[in-house]
Write an enzyme that holds these catalytic residues in place. Structure first.
Site, PDB file in Angstrom:
ATOM      1  N   ASP A 193       0.869  -1.174   0.000  1.00 24.80           N
ATOM      2  CA  ASP A 193       0.000   0.000   0.000  1.00 24.80           C
ATOM      3  C   ASP A 193       0.911   1.231   0.000  1.00 24.80           C
ATOM      4  O   ASP A 193       1.493   1.591   1.024  1.00 24.80           O
ATOM      5  CB  ASP A 193      -0.896  -0.034   1.245  1.00 24.80           C
ATOM      6  CG  ASP A 193      -1.727   1.233   1.390  1.00 24.80           C
ATOM      7  OD1 ASP A 193      -1.630   2.130   0.530  1.00 24.80           O
ATOM      8  OD2 ASP A 193      -2.482   1.320   2.381  1.00 24.80           O
TER       9      ASP A 193
ATOM     10  N   LYS B  68      -3.476  11.647  -3.278  1.00 22.26           N
ATOM     11  CA  LYS B  68      -2.339  11.900  -2.378  1.00 22.26           C
ATOM     12  C   LYS B  68      -1.099  12.282  -3.193  1.00 22.26           C
ATOM     13  O   LYS B  68      -0.060  12.600  -2.651  1.00 22.26           O
ATOM     14  CB  LYS B  68      -2.036  10.659  -1.544  1.00 22.26           C
ATOM     15  CG  LYS B  68      -3.292  10.138  -0.846  1.00 22.26           C
ATOM     16  CD  LYS B  68      -3.042   9.704   0.542  1.00 22.26           C
ATOM     17  CE  LYS B  68      -4.216   8.906   1.056  1.00 22.26           C
ATOM     18  NZ  LYS B  68      -4.818   9.469   2.245  1.00 22.26           N
TER      19      LYS B  68
HETATM   20  C1  PLP Z   1      -1.758   4.275   4.000  1.00 21.19           C
HETATM   21  C2  PLP Z   1      -3.133   4.495   3.432  1.00 21.19           C
HETATM   22  N1  PLP Z   1      -3.768   3.476   2.838  1.00 21.19           N
HETATM   23  C3  PLP Z   1      -4.970   3.616   2.286  1.00 21.19           C
HETATM   24  C4  PLP Z   1      -5.632   4.808   2.332  1.00 21.19           C
HETATM   25  C5  PLP Z   1      -6.993   4.920   1.722  1.00 21.19           C
HETATM   26  O1  PLP Z   1      -6.995   5.808   0.658  1.00 21.19           O
HETATM   27  P1  PLP Z   1      -8.360   6.184  -0.064  1.00 21.19           P
HETATM   28  O2  PLP Z   1      -9.281   6.670   1.016  1.00 21.19           O
HETATM   29  O3  PLP Z   1      -7.975   7.269  -1.017  1.00 21.19           O
HETATM   30  O4  PLP Z   1      -8.873   4.970  -0.731  1.00 21.19           O
HETATM   31  C6  PLP Z   1      -5.021   5.903   2.962  1.00 21.19           C
HETATM   32  C7  PLP Z   1      -5.713   7.202   3.090  1.00 21.19           C
HETATM   33  O5  PLP Z   1      -5.483   7.964   3.996  1.00 21.19           O
HETATM   34  C8  PLP Z   1      -3.737   5.739   3.518  1.00 21.19           C
HETATM   35  O6  PLP Z   1      -3.099   6.743   4.122  1.00 21.19           O
END
Ligand code: PLP
Length: 460
Positions: free
Chosen positions: A252, A278
Site C-alpha cells: 500500500d 495523495k
Molecule cells: C496508508 C493508506 N492506505 C490507504 C488509504 C486509503 O486511501 P483512499 O481513502 O484514497 O482509498 C489511505 C488514506 O489515507 C492511507 O493513508
C-alpha cells in the site's frame, strides 16, 4: 529548483489554493478576540466550517461561537494535512477542464474523433503512470482509490487462491483500507490474519515478522509508509522473506507515492496500490499494479459495460486485463488529471531534495513540540542521516486532539485529529485520538514556526 534545496516558493506558486492573499496584520482581528472562547472551554464539536463574513446575517442568526472559512479571511491557509489529501496544482485542474470542455466522451466505445481522443488520453494516462512506478501499461488498472484497489485484489485474486487456514500477514499500523478487506475475507473463507508488530522507528519489526512467516502464509499485505507513525518499511527485504515461503506481497503505497521514487521492479512485489489524490491528483482516482505473471491468476470481480468481450444468455466472456477489470464508465477526467499530476511531479520534484526538505520540517516540529510539557510523540523521529519522514503525530495530556486541531483551525492551520483510520494502533497505545501534522513540498519552516507558536500558546 536549486541543486540541493527545495525552491518552496516556486513549488507553492503552482497551487491555486495558496494564492489567496490574506492580510497578516489581521491575524489577531477583533473578530477573533471577541468570539473565540478561551482554550480551556473549547468543545471540539462546536466548531463549524462556514463561508460567512463576520457580520453576515446568517452567521448572526446561527449564533455559533466560532465560524471560519477554511481559506480564512483572516489568516493565510497553512495546510498541514497532505497525508489526508494533497492539494492540486493548476495544471491538474486545467487538464481535467480541457477534457470536460473540449473532448468529453466515453472511452473504449465511440468511433467519432473526440471519443478516440478521450480513449487515447485515458490510455496515455495509464502509460505515464505505469512508467512513473516502473511498470508496464498492461499491468495497471485504474480504480477509485487505494481502498477500491485493495478490495479488488482481495476479490479478484485472494478470494480465488486462498483457502481455509491460509494466513495473511499485515502490520500493526495498517490503514483500515488494508485491514478490513482482509478481516472480511478471513471471516468468509476461514483465513487467519496475523499482525506483525512495529518498532520504535515505526516500521515492521523484521525479526518478529519472519517469526510469523510460514508455508501457510499466502499473502503479506503491507503499508510502504505508515499514515500514522510515518516509518517506511524496507519492502525489498520483506518481499524477499515473503517470497521465500511462497507468499505474494501487496504494498500500500498511498503515503509514499508523493514522497519518494517507487520502482515496483526493484521492490519485486506482486501488487501495489495507491490513491491519486495523495499524489497532487484528483479525488476518486487510484491505481492498482499487478505484476505480469500474476495477471493470469486474476478474475474480474466487477461486471458490466466496457469489460465485455462477448455476452451470451448463460455465459459471457471478458476482455483481458486491464480493461476486463474496469467495468463501467471509468473516471476519465480523473485519469487525465492524475496523468497531469504525475507529469507535474516529474517536472517539479526531485525526491532526494524533497525528502530532505520534509525531514527538516518534521525535525523542527519535533524539536518545538519536545519543549512542551505533556506531549507524547507517536511518529517516527528521524535523527539518522538520510532518514526521511513527512509527518508528526502526537498526543497531549492537556487537551484532546480534536480540541487542539480546532484551536489551530482558528489561525488558518489545518491539521488532522482522530484515529486516522488506524484504530488498532490507537487502541494499542491506549488512546482514542492523536493530532497528525503532515507535510508536502509546499510547506515552509515559517509555517512550522507559526504552528509551533500557536501550540506553545495553547499547551505551554
Ligand atoms: C496508508 C493508506 N492506505 C490507504 C488509504 C486509503 O486511501 P483512499 O481513502 O484514497 O482509498 C489511505 C488514506 O489515507 C492511507 O493513508
Amino acid at each position: 529548483m536549486s541543486k540541493d534545496s527545495m525552491n518552496v516558493d516556486k513549488f507553492r506558486s503552482f497551487f491555486p489554493i495558496f494564492n489567496t492573499k490574506a492580510d497578516s496584520s489581521s491575524r489577531l482581528s477583533s473578530w477573533d478576540n471577541e468570539l473565540t472562547p478561551s482554550p480551556s472551554t473549547i468543545p471540539s464539536r462546536r466548531f463549524q466550517l462556514w463561508r460567512a463574513r463576520p457580520d453576515s446575517p446568517v452567521r448572526r442568526s446561527l449564533g455559533v461561537d466560532v465560524i471560519r472559512n477554511p481559506c480564512s479571511l483572516h489568516y493565510p491557509l497553512i495546510y498541514l494535512d497532505s497525508s489526508s489529501t494533497a492539494q492540486v496544482p493548476l495544471e491538474v485542474v486545467e487538464a481535467m477542464n480541457q477534457y470536460y470542455l473540449s473532448y468529453k466522451a466515453n472511452v473504449g466505445r465511440g468511433v467519432y474523433c473526440f471519443a478516440e481522443r478521450a480513449t487515447q488520453e485515458y490510455e496515455q494516462a495509464r502509460a505515464t503512470i505505469a512508467k512513473f512506478i516502473g511498470a508496464k501499461s498492461k499491468e495497471i488498472i485504474f480504480t477509485s482509490g487505494a481502498t477500491a484497489g485493495i478490495n479488488m485484489i482481495a476479490q479478484s485474486w485472494a478470494s480465488h487462491h486462498l483457502q481455509r487456514g491460509d494466513e495473511i500477514i499485515i502490520s500493526a499500523v495498517e490503514h483500515h483500507s488494508n485491514f478490513l478487506p482482509w478481516q472480511e475475507l478471513a471471516r468468509h473463507l476461514g483465513l487467519v490474519v496475523k499482525i506483525a508488530p512495529i518498532t520504535v522507528d515505526g516500521v515492521v519489526d523484521f525479526e518478529k515478522f519472519t517469526e510469523l512467516l510460514s508455508h501457510t502464509t499466502k499473502l503479506v499485505a503491507m503499508v510502504h509508509t505508515s499514515n500514522v507513525v510515518g516509518g517506511t518499511n524496507d519492502i525489498e527485504k520483506i518481499t524477499q522473506a515473503a517470497h521465500s515461503v511462497g507468499a505474494a506481497v501487496l504494498v500500500d503505497a498511498s503515503q509514499s507515492i508523493a514522497h519518494q521514487a517507487i520502482d515496483v521492479g526493484a521492490m519485486n512485489i506482486d501488487f501495489l496500490v495507491f490513491s491519486g489524490h495523495k499524489l497532487f491528483g484528483p479525488t476518486g482516482t487510484g491505481v492498482v499494479y499487478v505484476r505480469a505473471d500474476r495477471i493470469p491468476q486474476m478474475s474480474p470481480s466487477s461486471f458490466g459495460g466496457g469489460m465485455v468481450f462477448s455476452v451470451g444468455e448463460t455465459e459471457s466472456s471478458y476482455r483481458p486485463f486491464p480493461h476486463g477489470f474496469e467495468a463501467g464508465t471509468p473516471n476519465v477526467a480523473g485519469a487525465i488529471g492524475l496523468r497531469a499530476a504525475v507529469d507535474f511531479v516529474e517536472k517539479n520534484i526531485d525526491f532526494s531534495i524533497l525528502m530532505k526538505h520534509e525531514t527538516a520540517l518534521v525535525q523542527t516540529m519535533i524539536a518545538g513540540l519536545s519543549q512542551l510539557p505533556g506531549i507524547q510523540i507517536l511518529s517516527f523521529q528521524p535523527v539518522a542521516d538520510g532518514a526521511h519522514a513527512h509527518m508528526v503525530t502526537f498526543v497531549s495530556d492537556k487537551y484532546h486532539a480534536h480540541d487542539i486541531a480546532a484551536y489551530l483551525d482558528r489561525y488558518g492551520i489545518a491539521v488532522r485529529a482522530g484515529h486516522h483510520c488506524v484504530q488498532l494502533f490507537h487502541q494499542a497505545c491506549n488512546i482514542n485520538a492523536s493530532v497528525r501534522i503532515s507535510f508536502a513540498g509546499y510547506n515552509t519552516l515559517t509555517e512550522v514556526d507559526f504552528c509551533l507558536q500557536k501550540l506553545h500558546e495553547l499547551l505551554g
